[in-house]
Design a protein around this motif. Structure first.
Motif, PDB file in Angstrom:
ATOM      1  N   THR A 133       0.848  -1.190   0.000  1.00  0.00           N
ATOM      2  CA  THR A 133       0.000   0.000   0.000  1.00  0.00           C
ATOM      3  C   THR A 133       0.885   1.243   0.000  1.00  0.00           C
ATOM      4  OG1 THR A 133      -1.627   1.237   1.321  1.00  0.00           O
ATOM      5  CG2 THR A 133      -0.283  -0.362   2.493  1.00  0.00           C
ATOM      6  N   ARG A 152      -2.684  -2.262  -3.653  1.00  0.00           N
ATOM      7  CA  ARG A 152      -3.823  -1.347  -3.628  1.00  0.00           C
ATOM      8  C   ARG A 152      -3.374   0.049  -4.016  1.00  0.00           C
ATOM      9  NH1 ARG A 152      -7.290  -0.981   1.720  1.00  0.00           N
ATOM     10  NH2 ARG A 152      -5.627   0.410   2.425  1.00  0.00           N
ATOM     11  N   LEU A 168      -5.837  -4.132  -6.651  1.00  0.00           N
ATOM     12  CA  LEU A 168      -7.081  -3.639  -6.076  1.00  0.00           C
ATOM     13  C   LEU A 168      -7.112  -2.122  -6.235  1.00  0.00           C
ATOM     14  CD1 LEU A 168      -9.667  -4.076  -4.421  1.00  0.00           C
ATOM     15  CD2 LEU A 168      -8.269  -3.967  -2.338  1.00  0.00           C
ATOM     16  N   ALA A 170      -8.803   1.171  -5.544  1.00  0.00           N
ATOM     17  CA  ALA A 170      -9.776   1.683  -4.580  1.00  0.00           C
ATOM     18  C   ALA A 170      -9.256   2.973  -3.979  1.00  0.00           C
ATOM     19  CB  ALA A 170     -10.026   0.652  -3.478  1.00  0.00           C
ATOM     20  N   GLU A 179     -10.299  -2.907   6.784  1.00  0.00           N
ATOM     21  CA  GLU A 179      -8.890  -3.252   6.608  1.00  0.00           C
ATOM     22  C   GLU A 179      -8.584  -4.615   7.229  1.00  0.00           C
ATOM     23  OE1 GLU A 179      -7.830  -1.569   4.356  1.00  0.00           O
ATOM     24  OE2 GLU A 179      -6.709   0.214   4.989  1.00  0.00           O
ATOM     25  N   LEU A 182      -9.900  -7.338   5.013  1.00  0.00           N
ATOM     26  CA  LEU A 182      -9.061  -7.505   3.820  1.00  0.00           C
ATOM     27  C   LEU A 182      -7.808  -8.318   4.146  1.00  0.00           C
ATOM     28  CD1 LEU A 182      -8.724  -6.643   0.818  1.00  0.00           C
ATOM     29  CD2 LEU A 182      -7.425  -4.672   1.648  1.00  0.00           C
ATOM     30  N   LYS A 204      -5.383   0.992   8.449  1.00  0.00           N
ATOM     31  CA  LYS A 204      -4.644  -0.225   8.074  1.00  0.00           C
ATOM     32  C   LYS A 204      -3.613  -0.589   9.139  1.00  0.00           C
ATOM     33  CE  LYS A 204      -1.602   2.645   5.236  1.00  0.00           C
ATOM     34  NZ  LYS A 204      -1.313   3.072   3.859  1.00  0.00           N
TER      35      LYS A 204
END
Length: 248
Positions: A133, A152, A168, A170, A179, A182, A204
């Protein structure tokens, strides 16, 4: 006072909103144009690069800019350095608005690294299912890994990507529950992120702490030497009003 806000962050939008409604200020916000559908600030907006230090210097002079606020992402090191150099060459005041970074809490399992290369090495040593991320830039640093990656981002990554991955697309913010779900659903055993700071994307980290997932945390690049920095929109607004009151 005609002011350039180098933006793309929530703080930049908030500052533009405040200053654009105040008599005596003329605000121009600049976005890099790397996100296809950016959230736009109030007032005049330009999108795209300047062409390095000289391009920015010319633009500042041609557009009668009297002050610069660098409110870009904490990892936008290139434009931050260019803004400091270009503004200094014209004798313009420049302020760097940076939200505070995240602080490690009890239960966190963070491994701090200075760059993407070392982040890739640390992730490889910690797990085989990686939640990446870091946005769409920098993913190529992980392309040679044999691990599986959940990538992501708001827009697809530039350049190479790991051979085993799920993309992903988003836009947050996401809740802690989202989070955590996921991380569980994808069987994530290590997360890689940047120390961007701010409450909007902190969920997250809370989810990782709760589930015991280690986090490879990439440190921010340093600000230019001698940079004037504030951490809040209120402090940046005080600085702008002081510049107007002093005539610079």
């Amino acid at each position: 006072m005609r002011t350039l806000i180098l933006g793309g962050t929530r703080e930049a939008r908030e500052l533009a909103d405040i200053a654009s409604g105040e008599r005596g200020f003329e605000i121009v916000s600049s976005l890099a144009g790397r996100v296809r559908e950016p959230v736009l600030p109030v007032g005049e907006v330009r999108v795209g690069g300047f062409g390095g230090v000289e391009g920015l210097r010319t633009w500042l002079a041609d557009n009668g800019i009297e002050a610069v606020v660098d409110a870009t992402h904490p990892f936008a090191g290139g434009i931050t350095a260019n803004a400091a150099t270009a503004a200094a060459s014209l004798g313009l005041p420049v302020l760097h608005l940076r939200r505070p970074g995240w602080t490690e809490r009890e239960g966190d399992r963070w491994i701090r690294v200075p760059d993407l290369v070392l982040a890739a090495e640390a992730a490889a040593a910690l797990g085989k299912r990686v939640f990446l991320t870091i946005g769409r830039q920098g993913v190529a640093a992980f392309a040679a890994s044999d691990a599986w990656f959940l990538i992501r981002a708001i827009d697809p990554p530039d350049g190479a990507v790991p051979k085993n991955h799920e993309l992903l697309l988003a836009r947050g913010p996401f809740s802690v529950a989202e989070e955590a779900a996921l991380l569980k659903e994808r069987g994530i055993d290590v997360m890689v992120t940047k120390d961007s700071g701010g409450a909007l994307t902190e969920a997250k980290l809370t989810a990782a702490r709760t589930l015991g997932v280690p986090v490879v945390m990439i440190d921010r690049p340093p600000l230019p030497e001698g940079a004037v920095q504030v951490e809040t929109v209120a402090a940046a607004w005080d600085w702008l009003r002081a510049r107007r009151g002093s005539g610079r």
